[in-house]
Design an enzyme around this catalytic site. Structure first.
Site, mmCIF file in Angstrom:
data_model
loop_
_atom_site.group_PDB
_atom_site.id
_atom_site.type_symbol
_atom_site.label_atom_id
_atom_site.label_comp_id
_atom_site.label_asym_id
_atom_site.label_seq_id
_atom_site.Cartn_x
_atom_site.Cartn_y
_atom_site.Cartn_z
ATOM 1 C CB VAL A 6 -0.936 0.006 1.225
ATOM 2 C CG1 VAL A 6 -1.780 1.282 1.237
ATOM 3 C CG2 VAL A 6 -1.824 -1.224 1.202
ATOM 4 C CG ASP A 58 -7.227 -2.126 17.449
ATOM 5 O OD1 ASP A 58 -7.823 -1.211 18.064
ATOM 6 O OD2 ASP A 58 -5.989 -2.154 17.297
ATOM 7 C CE LYS A 111 -5.114 1.045 16.319
ATOM 8 N NZ LYS A 111 -4.361 0.943 17.583
ATOM 9 N N PRO A 112 -8.486 4.812 12.949
ATOM 10 C CG PRO A 112 -8.925 7.097 13.166
ATOM 11 C CD PRO A 112 -8.973 5.802 13.926
ATOM 12 C CG ASN A 130 -5.421 -0.866 12.744
ATOM 13 O OD1 ASN A 130 -4.213 -0.697 12.575
ATOM 14 N ND2 ASN A 130 -5.919 -1.399 13.836
ATOM 15 C CG ASP A 141 -2.861 -4.382 12.755
ATOM 16 O OD1 ASP A 141 -2.778 -5.603 13.034
ATOM 17 O OD2 ASP A 141 -2.320 -3.493 13.430
#
Length: 467
Positions: free
Chosen positions: A17, A60, A62-63, A65, A77
Site C-alpha cells: 500500500v 480494533d 481505528k484510523p 488501521n 491489521d
C-alpha cells in the site's frame, strides 16, 4: 499472500500500500470533506462486511488501521482478531481483558464481554466516521479509565452542533452505529453502509414525562403552560420547515411534544399585551437548538434570597433536568447561534451571548439608540450577524460585537404605528431575508407575516392573520 524462508530468514508477503493511513490524513486535515468521509466509511464497511461473513471480527478498527491506497480505503491489521482466534479462542477475554483502542471500543468490548460480534466493529467504524466528520472521536479523556467511563455512560455530542452541513440521514446512521446496546445498532456492516449512502429522513424526536414529571406542572399558571407548549410546537414545526427548505428533496417534517416544567419554574414571558380577553407575550421565553435536541428557557426560579430573578436554563429533549446557564441573570428572549453551542439574549438594553459549555457571558452591543426600547427577540445568521427588532425598527450587529446599525426599510409605512412592534425575526435564505410578524392593530388576530429583503429593504406580505 505467501510465506517462506531464504538464507535462514523467515518472510511473508503482503500487498504493498503506497498511500497513507487515515490517521495521517486526519492529522493533516482534521475534518474531511463530507463526501470523502462517507465514501471512506462505506468502503471500510464493505471490507468489514466481507470479513464478518468469513466469521472474522476485527476488534480494533481505528484510523491507524484504515489505509488509503490511491484514495481507496483498505482495512488492515487484523492482528487482534487473529490473536484471539489462534491463541486460545475466547481465553484472552475470559479474564475481563479489554482488547482494542479505548476511543473506538464498543461498550461491551470496554467491559471485557466474552462474546463480541460484528456489531462491535460497526460501533468502532461509527466512531471513526464521527471523527472524520467532526474532527474528534466521540469520547475523549485524560486517561483510559476516563474514556471508558464516558463510553459506558454518556451519549456522543450531536454531529450537527459541530458541523451543520452533514446530511441528516448520515448523522442518524452514525449515531445509530454508536448506540450503547448492540441490539440498537445495525445488524451488519452492509446495512450501515447503505444507511450512509441514502439521504435519510429526519428522525422525529418524541419525549414523554415520567409520572412524577407529568404531575408536576399542574400548579403552573395555565397561560404559561399553554404558551410553553404552543411555543415548542411552533419552534419544532418551524425547524422541520427550515430543514426541508435547505434540502428541497426532503418532505416537510414536524413534531410536537410537551416539555414539563416544575411548579417552581414559571416562564419569564416578559411584558404581556392585552387586547380584550386575549393575552400574549411580547418577549419569547423558549429557544430550540438548530438540531432540535436542546431547549433553552427563560424562567424565574426562587433563589436563596427568596427572589425570582429571570435566568436562562437549558435541557436536552431526552432529559427532564433543567440546568442553569451561568451569567444569564435577568436574561430574556434567548436565541441560538447556528452552531448550537452559543445563546444570544437580552438584559434590558444590552445584547449578550453565552456559551452552553459554561464560558462567561460577553456583551455584544449596548447602545442608547435602543436602550429603553427593549428588543423583543433576535436571530443569529450564518454570516455571523445578529438581527433584532424593537419598536424603532430592525437592527443588525456583528456577533463578535460592535455598534448596531439600523436596517434600511424601503417602505417605512409598513412599519408605522403599532406595526412597528415586530416579533420573532428569523433570518432565512442564508441570511438574505428576514421573516417576522407584526400586528396591524391591537387585536392579536390582526397579525401579519412578512419578509424583509435585507439587500433592497423591500417588505412583502407572506400571510395575513398569521404569526
Amino acid at each position: 499472500l505467501d510465506s517462506g524462508a531464504a538464507d535462514g530468514l523467515l518472510y511473508y508477503v503482503m500487498p504493498l500500500v503506497t498511500g497513507e493511513t487515515l490517521r495521517t490524513r486526519l492529522e493533516r486535515e482534521r475534518q474531511l470533506p463530507i463526501a470523502d468521509a462517507l465514501r471512506i466509511a462505506r468502503e471500510a464497511a464493505s471490507a468489514l462486511d466481507y470479513a464478518h461473513r468469513q466469521g472474522v471480527i476485527h476488534r480494533d478498527i481505528k484510523p491507524e488501521n484504515i489505509l488509503l491506497h490511491d484514495g481507496q480505503a483498505i482495512v488492515a491489521d487484523f492482528g487482534i482478531a487473529l490473536a484471539v482466534q489462534t491463541a486460545g479462542g475466547q481465553r484472552m477475554t475470559q479474564t475481563g481483558l479489554s482488547l482494542g483502542t479505548p476511543q473506538y471500543m464498543s461498550p461491551e468490548q470496554a467491559m471485557g464481554e466474552r462474546t463480541i460480534d460484528a456489531r462491535s466493529d460497526i460501533y468502532a467504524l461509527g466512531a471513526v466516521t464521527y471523527e472524520m466528520l467532526t474532527g474528534d472521536a466521540p469520547f475523549t479523556g485524560s486517561s483510559v479509565q476516563a474514556i471508558v467511563a464516558r463510553v459506558l455512560t454518556e451519549k456522543p455530542q450531536s454531529i450537527s452542533t459541530v458541523r451543520d452541513t452533514v446530511p441528516v440521514g448520515a448523522e442518524q446512521a452514525v449515531l445509530r452505529a454508536l448506540s450503547k446496546l448492540p441490539a440498537d445498532r445495525f445488524a451488519n456492516a452492509k446495512d450501515f453502509s447503505d444507511a450512509l449512502e441514502r439521504d435519510g429522513q429526519p428522525t422525529v424526536v418524541r419525549t414523554g414525562a415520567s409520572p412524577a414529571a407529568s404531575r408536576a406542572p399542574r400548579a403552573l399558571v395555565a397561560t404559561s403552560a399553554l404558551l410553553a407548549i404552543a411555543t415548542v410546537v411552533a419552534g419544532v414545526a418551524g425547524f422541520g420547515w427550515w430543514r426541508a427548505t435547505q434540502r428541497s428533496a426532503a418532505p416537510l417534517a414536524s413534531a410536537q411534544f410537551v416539555v414539563p416544567l416544575r411548579d417552581s419554574v414559571p416562564l419569564a414571558l416578559g411584558a404581556i399585551e392585552r387586547a380584550g380577553s386575549a393575552a400574549r407575550p411580547s418577549v419569547p421565553a423558549i429557544a430550540i437548538s438548530p438540531d432540535g435536541q436542546t431547549i433553552v428557557v427563560a424562567a424565574r426560579m426562587v433563589d436563596a434570597s427568596g427572589e425570582r430573578p429571570s435566568r436562562l436554563y437549558r435541557r436536552r429533549v431526552t432529559d427532564e433536568r433543567l440546568q442553569p446557564i451561568p451569567g444569564t441573570d435577568s436574561a430574556s428572549a434567548p436565541f441560538f447561534a447556528p452552531s448550537g453551542r452559543e445563546i444570544g439574549f437580552f438584559v434590558r438594553g444590552s445584547l449578550r451571548s453565552v456559551s452552553l459549555t459554561g464560558d462567561s457571558a460577553r456583551r455584544i452591543a449596548e447602545d442608547s439608540t435602543f436602550n429603553g426600547r427593549l428588543a423583543n427577540s433576535g436571530s443569529w445568521g450564518a454570516d455571523g450577524t445578529i438581527v433584532f427588532a424593537n419598536e424603532v425598527g430592525f437592527w443588525e450587529v456583528p456577533a463578535t460585537g460592535g455598534q448596531p446599525r439600523r436596517l434600511r426599510v424601503a417602505d417605512d409605512d409598513s412599519l408605522s404605528g403599532t406595526a412597528k412592534v415586530v416579533r420573532a425575526p428569523q433570518l432565512i435564505s442564508g441570511g438574505a431575508r428576514l421573516l417576522y410578524h407584526a400586528p396591524r392593530t391591537r387585536d392579536p388576530r390582526s397579525s401579519v407575516l412578512r419578509l424583509l429583503n435585507r439587500k433592497t429593504g423591500k417588505i412583502s406580505t407572506v400571510l395575513e392573520q398569521a404569526s
